[in-house]
Design an enzyme around this catalytic site. Structure first.
Site, short mmCIF file in Angstrom:
data_model
loop_
_atom_site.label_atom_id
_atom_site.label_comp_id
_atom_site.label_asym_id
_atom_site.label_seq_id
_atom_site.Cartn_x
_atom_site.Cartn_y
_atom_site.Cartn_z
N SER A 101 0.82 -1.21 0.00
CA SER A 101 0.00 0.00 0.00
C SER A 101 0.85 1.26 0.00
O SER A 101 1.58 1.52 -0.93
CB SER A 101 -0.97 -0.04 1.20
OG SER A 101 -1.97 0.93 1.08
N ASP A 242 -2.22 6.51 -3.51
CA ASP A 242 -1.07 5.85 -2.88
C ASP A 242 -0.61 4.70 -3.77
O ASP A 242 -1.11 4.53 -4.88
CB ASP A 242 -1.41 5.39 -1.45
CG ASP A 242 -2.42 4.26 -1.42
OD1 ASP A 242 -3.16 4.10 -2.41
OD2 ASP A 242 -2.47 3.53 -0.41
N ASP A 244 -0.99 1.54 -4.07
CA ASP A 244 -1.90 0.56 -4.66
C ASP A 244 -3.25 1.17 -5.01
O ASP A 244 -4.18 0.45 -5.38
CB ASP A 244 -2.07 -0.66 -3.74
CG ASP A 244 -2.82 -0.34 -2.46
OD1 ASP A 244 -2.82 0.83 -2.03
OD2 ASP A 244 -3.41 -1.28 -1.88
#
Length: 449
Positions: A101, A242, A244
């Site tokens: 992430s 961000d 992902d």
């Protein structure tokens, strides 16, 4: 129950430290066995972000899945919400996203989605953990039943079309100059393309991944580069995703950052006006600003709070029949469209409001004045400082000090020996006093432990 591998958002840790090829292989075998249900040919889709370690983990997981007889469809770099959507759309038995992430490149992680595109329940994750620690030699597929793996084309187009369909059919982004920061991550191809197809004048940054630069001084956790670019290009709006792309932060035309709470307010009000809110309420976490709660109350919209974590937001949404929820960090979940947070689709909902109102983003996305909020962390060595009588007394005294004009939130971190003390209210000095009382007591208790 304390779990060995899974945390609040899949398995995450240092690549080749915690997240090794051996671990990825075990996850593939264990999850593959858990999700073999029925006599059909089972399949799993695997997406990833742009970290260098993604190659290693992807190949190890392919070996794990194929060894238990599952076919593997490799998507390449794709946003987390796209993987969740494609898991359901392609009738896969399981979906995998390889990503950490918003963390930097040296971490990585494994997120799993069930056949309906939702993250797995604690019970299913526990089943997978138990199998990971067992000897599975006797449960491997026979030679003739091994799985196959192949890369598939066209998945970018499928996600772009899905995202575009979340907007009204007659809506165009013509006339909008948009700067988008893809954090050198999973969305670096699909999001600029989708914005261009919708008619926007697109300036892209964070779209040159090299395996190392994901989230580095860019994206939703470092929006300074986006703010500068918006001002330089005199753009109407900036969008920061961000690594992902499951969270989003907006920057207005002045370069000012708009957080997830303001975005929730914009979308909630718009959906209420259009009759699209499933219930007169939305779901947020205990970290959402008191200003958001008060604003929504004025609009006749209730705010339900959950513990920190998008999985808890989604659980409450599904349980209560709500179709909008999120976090200040920019995880926005819209269950009419997606089974997990989708930063790009959330941004599109905001862009739709901007276009419809024809007003600057600084006006559209400033729905309330945030209450002064103070967050302090207290690190401790051992013991349970929150059980200390002096600490308990300090918390009671601090709440009396606020006298109903604010709120306190004291919680232990789920990942490190830290107590987080958050206070907010109308009077900043009063809030700081209340927080400092608790921090002081925690410090004393920690030193004595």
């Amino acid at each position: 129950m304390v779990r060995k591998y899974f945390g609040t958002d899949g398995i995450r840790g240092r690549a080749n430290g915690l997240i090794t090829p051996e671990l990825a292989l075990k996850v593939g075998q264990a999850a593959g066995l858990v999700f073999q249900r029925g006599d059909h040919r089972h399949r799993v889709v695997i997406g990833k972000d742009t970290r260098l370690s993604g190659y290693m983990i992807e190949n190890a997981m392919v070996a794990g899945f194929t060894s238990v007889g599952m076919d593997v469809l490799l998507l390449g770099p794709m946003p987390t919400p796209a993987v969740a959507m494609l898991t359901k759309s392609m009738r896969a038995d399981l979906g995998v996203m390889i990503s950490a992430s918003h963390n930097l490149f040296d971490d990585n992680g494994i997120k799993l989605f069930g056949p309906a595109g939702f993250k797995l329940s604690d019970d299913v994750e526990t089943q997978i953990e138990q199998l990971m620690d067992e000897n599975l030699d006797k449960r491997l597929a026979q030679s003739a039943s091994l799985g196959r793996a192949r890369r598939i084309d066209g998945v970018h187009d499928r996600y772009i079309e899905f995202a575009k369909r979340t907007l009204p059919r007659d809506l165009s982004l013509d006339g909008l100059r948009v700067v988008v920061d893809c954090a050198n991550g999973a969305a670096y191809k699909v999001v600029p393309e989708a914005l261009w197809e919708l008619g926007a004048d697109v300036i892209s940054i964070g779209v040159e991944p090299d395996g190392f630069n994901i989230n580095k001084d860019c994206g939703s956790t470092s929006p300074e580069a986006l703010s500068r670019k918006v001002r330089e290009m005199r753009a109407d709006i900036g969008i920061a995703l961000d690594g992902d792309a499951d969270r989003v932060i907006i920057v207005d035309e002045r370069g000012h950052v708009v957080d997830g709470d303001q975005l929730l307010a914009v979308i909630a009000q718009s959906w209420k006006d259009d009759g699209r809110l499933a219930k007169p309420g939305i779901v947020a976490t205990v970290m959402s600003n008191l200003g958001l709660e008060r604003y929504l109350k004025e609009q006749g919209i209730e705010l339900l709070r959950t513990p920190v974590g998008d999985r808890y937001v989604l659980e409450q949404m599904l349980k209560g029949g709500y179709n909008l929820g999120g976090e200040p960090s920019g995880h926005i979940i819209m269950s009419d469209f997606a089974t997990t947070g989708d930063g790009f689709v959330a941004a599109l909902q905001v862009l739709a409001v901007v276009q419809r109102l024809g007003r600057p983003v600084s006006e559209v996305c400033h729905r309330f004045e945030p209450m002064p909020q103070i967050l302090k962390n207290v690190r401790y060595r051992n013991g349970k400082p929150l059980d200390n009588p002096t600490v308990k007394s300090a918390i009671v005294d601090a709440e009396k000090r606020l006298n109903g004009c604010g709120r306190l939130l004291i919680r232990p971190s789920g990942t490190e020996p830290v107590i987080r003390v958050m206070g907010e209210g109308d009077n900043r000095d009063l809030v700081e006093e209340a927080v400092d009382m608790i921090v002081s007591a925690l410090g004393t208790a920690s030193a004595a432990a």
